[in-house]
Scaffold this motif. Structure first.
Motif, short mmCIF file in Angstrom:
data_model
loop_
_atom_site.label_atom_id
_atom_site.label_comp_id
_atom_site.label_asym_id
_atom_site.label_seq_id
_atom_site.Cartn_x
_atom_site.Cartn_y
_atom_site.Cartn_z
N ARG A 162 0.84 -1.20 0.00
CA ARG A 162 0.00 0.00 0.00
C ARG A 162 0.88 1.25 0.00
O ARG A 162 1.86 1.30 0.76
N ASP A 170 -2.47 -3.00 -3.70
CA ASP A 170 -3.40 -2.59 -2.64
C ASP A 170 -3.68 -1.10 -2.90
O ASP A 170 -3.55 -0.64 -4.04
N ASN A 201 -3.56 2.49 -3.81
CA ASN A 201 -2.61 3.33 -4.56
C ASN A 201 -1.46 2.59 -5.21
O ASN A 201 -0.46 3.20 -5.62
N ARG A 238 -7.66 -10.98 -12.97
CA ARG A 238 -7.14 -10.55 -11.67
C ARG A 238 -7.59 -9.13 -11.36
O ARG A 238 -7.84 -8.78 -10.21
N THR A 274 -11.26 -9.08 -6.99
CA THR A 274 -11.70 -8.69 -5.64
C THR A 274 -13.14 -8.18 -5.69
O THR A 274 -14.00 -8.61 -4.90
N PHE A 324 -13.81 4.37 -4.69
CA PHE A 324 -14.18 4.00 -6.05
C PHE A 324 -12.91 3.65 -6.83
O PHE A 324 -12.65 4.16 -7.90
N GLY A 325 -12.10 2.76 -6.24
CA GLY A 325 -10.87 2.31 -6.89
C GLY A 325 -11.10 0.92 -7.46
O GLY A 325 -12.21 0.59 -7.90
N ASN A 326 -10.07 0.12 -7.42
CA ASN A 326 -10.17 -1.22 -8.01
C ASN A 326 -11.34 -2.02 -7.41
O ASN A 326 -12.19 -2.53 -8.13
N VAL A 327 -11.40 -2.09 -6.09
CA VAL A 327 -12.40 -2.94 -5.45
C VAL A 327 -13.80 -2.34 -5.57
O VAL A 327 -14.75 -3.02 -6.00
N ASP A 383 -15.05 9.09 -2.08
CA ASP A 383 -13.64 8.74 -2.28
C ASP A 383 -12.78 9.68 -1.46
O ASP A 383 -13.28 10.41 -0.58
N ALA A 384 -11.47 9.68 -1.71
CA ALA A 384 -10.56 10.49 -0.89
C ALA A 384 -10.82 11.98 -1.06
O ALA A 384 -10.38 12.79 -0.24
N SER A 392 -15.04 0.24 0.70
CA SER A 392 -13.94 -0.31 -0.12
C SER A 392 -12.78 0.67 -0.16
O SER A 392 -12.18 0.90 -1.22
N ALA A 393 -12.48 1.28 0.98
CA ALA A 393 -11.36 2.23 1.01
C ALA A 393 -10.38 1.81 2.11
O ALA A 393 -9.62 0.86 1.93
N ASN A 402 -10.17 -3.84 3.87
CA ASN A 402 -9.70 -4.61 5.01
C ASN A 402 -9.91 -3.81 6.27
O ASN A 402 -9.48 -2.66 6.36
P1 NAD Z 1 -7.44 1.79 -4.81
O1 NAD Z 1 -6.23 2.58 -4.56
O2 NAD Z 1 -7.66 1.21 -6.17
O3 NAD Z 1 -8.75 2.65 -4.44
C1 NAD Z 1 -8.91 3.23 -3.21
C2 NAD Z 1 -10.12 4.14 -3.23
O4 NAD Z 1 -10.39 4.60 -1.91
C3 NAD Z 1 -9.96 5.40 -4.10
O5 NAD Z 1 -11.18 5.68 -4.75
C4 NAD Z 1 -9.64 6.47 -3.06
O6 NAD Z 1 -9.98 7.79 -3.50
C5 NAD Z 1 -10.51 6.02 -1.91
N1 NAD Z 1 -10.10 6.57 -0.62
C6 NAD Z 1 -8.85 6.72 -0.13
N2 NAD Z 1 -8.89 7.30 1.08
C7 NAD Z 1 -10.19 7.51 1.36
C8 NAD Z 1 -10.88 8.07 2.46
N3 NAD Z 1 -10.20 8.55 3.52
N4 NAD Z 1 -12.23 8.12 2.42
C9 NAD Z 1 -12.91 7.66 1.35
N5 NAD Z 1 -12.31 7.11 0.29
C10 NAD Z 1 -10.97 7.03 0.30
O7 NAD Z 1 -7.44 0.64 -3.71
P2 NAD Z 1 -8.13 -0.79 -3.78
O8 NAD Z 1 -7.16 -1.76 -4.34
O9 NAD Z 1 -9.47 -0.67 -4.37
O10 NAD Z 1 -8.27 -1.14 -2.22
C11 NAD Z 1 -9.36 -0.66 -1.43
C12 NAD Z 1 -9.50 -1.50 -0.18
O11 NAD Z 1 -9.71 -2.87 -0.56
C13 NAD Z 1 -8.29 -1.52 0.75
O12 NAD Z 1 -8.74 -1.62 2.08
C14 NAD Z 1 -7.57 -2.79 0.36
O13 NAD Z 1 -6.75 -3.29 1.39
C15 NAD Z 1 -8.75 -3.69 0.08
N6 NAD Z 1 -8.45 -4.85 -0.77
C16 NAD Z 1 -7.92 -4.68 -2.02
C17 NAD Z 1 -7.67 -5.78 -2.81
C18 NAD Z 1 -7.16 -5.67 -4.23
O14 NAD Z 1 -7.10 -6.69 -4.91
N7 NAD Z 1 -6.81 -4.49 -4.71
C19 NAD Z 1 -7.94 -7.07 -2.32
C20 NAD Z 1 -8.50 -7.20 -1.05
C21 NAD Z 1 -8.75 -6.08 -0.29
#
Ligand code: NAD
Length: 430
Positions: free
Chosen positions: A83, A155, A157, A199, A203, A232-235, A255-256, A307-308, A331
């Motif tokens: 991360r 994870d 970013n 892949r 998630t 609104f990222g990957n998950v 989102d952030a 999902s953040a 998580n």
């Molecule tokens: P990402 O970087 O693709 O997206 C993160 C999103 O969260 C972005 O839209 C960001 O703007 C937003 N965000 C960040 N800080 C924030 C805040 N303070 N308030 C509201 N929104 C906020 O990350 P991701 O891969 O989608 O991961 C998101 C979560 O899912 C994490 O907790 C990560 O551990 C978990 N996760 C990810 C995966 C994976 O395959 N990528 C797998 C299992 C769990």
């Protein structure tokens, strides 16, 4: 219902680490976990903190701090994401590494748990700087990661590009004859660089499947159900994409950068297109209005998908939640106090170690393909993922009914019992 009422005997720093330890203690108490094995699982195996220099675009050198925590490898190599975020520190990495151990154990994978990252805000750096930071971090970790030792993944970013840089750096430090045997040192790679079909969505698809399995069990029709998504990222995006295909309606996103809402619903694809062109931010999307971020979780909806980051649903906002289902894409999004409140209100929670396990299962498929020199088609990957997620959901549901426990406690029980069995059978060296 068994709720998470027990507080830890030790005083622990508030936050995700406190949260995961209390979840662990609760399940360990219920099953009467062997006290010696409890001692092992309560601590992490290895913790790496690396400080490394990187030259910035302006010629100056900046020192960064990176982390990799390896919690447990009783069931196989360490596995977990990297991360890039200002909140990354040793306690966050420890907590997230522990969740990975429970997650991989619950999913029945031959993996342990790890997590890491760099304490930084990537928006402050150019792409070229992020590449140099990633490569230098990989070099600093050296042989403390490896395809049969510890396998990072994306994870918050970090993304397939980040994984491609790690792969290239790691391979480049090996002798020519060994290079291509190291493709599985990271998962979540771009497809052209040894990644797997599916892949990217694994998630979010897993989050969606869990919601679908839950709805089938509860005899709820997902059509026209309103859902809100934090992150609104990957998950978050992929979960929303599949829910929308099922007929559910996305009514708010946070989102952030801020929060937006439209009671009548907004298009997931149009929002993604907008956010991609808007540096990842959903703010300013024409088909929704901005709302106060503190009102987000209190919005009228059926399903809430955090999902953040961790610790987003707390005792402060939990009483106001109107959704009857929380599907944890992130998580550790719900803290223990909030969970007690939600369960008392009759709100169901699909716990992170089950709900977002599609990611690590998809990573396992990528790792297997690299290891065996195979390339699987998208439909094959998705079918295998659905089968595995279905088995996990069934097992958690059945355990929660048999133990009269909530879904998280049930998921932890399954995960911890598998580890206990491995330790009992193998014994402790020497
Ligand atoms: P990402 O970087 O693709 O997206 C993160 C999103 O969260 C972005 O839209 C960001 O703007 C937003 N965000 C960040 N800080 C924030 C805040 N303070 N308030 C509201 N929104 C906020 O990350 P991701 O891969 O989608 O991961 C998101 C979560 O899912 C994490 O907790 C990560 O551990 C978990 N996760 C990810 C995966 C994976 O395959 N990528 C797998 C299992 C769990």
């Amino acid at each position: 219902m068994t709720t998470l009422t027990k507080t830890s005997k030790k005083t622990r720093k508030q936050g995700m680490l406190d949260n995961v330890m209390r979840q662990f203690d609760n399940a360990a108490d219920i099953i009467g976990l062997n006290p010696n094995i409890r001692k092992i699982l309560e601590v992490t195996n290895n913790e790496f903190v690396v400080h490394f220099p990187v030259r910035m675009d302006n010629g100056e050198v900046e020192i960064f701090t990176g982390y990799r925590v390896q919690h447990n490898n009783a069931l196989g190599p360490y596995k977990g994401g990297l991360r890039y975020h200002p909140t990354v520190d040793i306690d966050a990495a420890k907590a997230l590494a522990m969740w990975m151990t429970w997650k991989t154990s619950l999913a029945g994978l031959p993996y342990g748990g790890a997590k890491g990252g760099i304490q930084l805000d990537p928006s402050n750096y150019s792409l070229a700087e992020l590449e140099r930071i990633t490569r230098r971090f990989t070099y600093a970790l050296g042989d403390n990661i490896g395809p049969e030792l510890d396998i990072p993944a994306p994870d918050v970013n970090t993304n397939p590009q980040t994984m491609a840089w790690i792969l290239d750096t790691y391979m480049s430090t090996k002798s020519p004859s060994e290079r291509s045997t190291n493709m599985h040192v990271v998962t979540g790679k771009p497809i052209g660089a040894g990644g797997s079909e599916g892949r990217d969505r694994a998630t979010g698809y897993g989050v969606f499947l869990n919601i679908k399995f839950w709805a089938e069990h509860k005899k709820v029709d997902l059509k026209d159900k309103k859902f809100i998504v934090q992150g609104f990222g990957n998950v978050g995006y992929w979960a929303a994409h599949f829910l929308e295909k099922e007929g559910a309606v996305m009514t708010a996103v946070q989102d952030a950068y801020g929060s937006i809402a439209n009671e009548d619903g907004m298009s997931v694809e149009e929002l993604m297109e907008y956010a991609t062109a808007n540096k990842g931010s959903v703010l300013g999307f024409a088909d929704a209005v901005p709302i106060d971020k503190n009102d987000f979780f209190a919005l009228n909806c059926d399903i809430c998908i955090p999902s953040a980051l961790g610790n987003q649903i707390t005792a402060k906002n939990a009483p106001k939640i109107k959704a009857y289902l929380i599907a944890e894409g992130a998580n550790g999004p719900t803290d223990v106090e909030a969970e007690e409140i939600l369960l008392k209100k009759g709100i169901d929670i699909l716990p992170d170690i089950l709900c977002n396990s599609g990611g690590v299962i998809g990573s396992y498929f990528e790792w297997l393909q690299n290891r065996n020199g195979e390339i699987w088609q998208l439909d094959e990957v998705m079918a295998k993922l659905e089968k595995k997620m279905g088995e996990s959901f069934k097992r958690v549901l059945e355990t929660s009914q048999r133990r009269k426990a909530d879904m998280r406690t049930a998921a932890f029980i399954i995960a911890i019992e598998r580890l206990e069995e491995a330790y009992v059978q193998r014994g402790i060296f020497p």
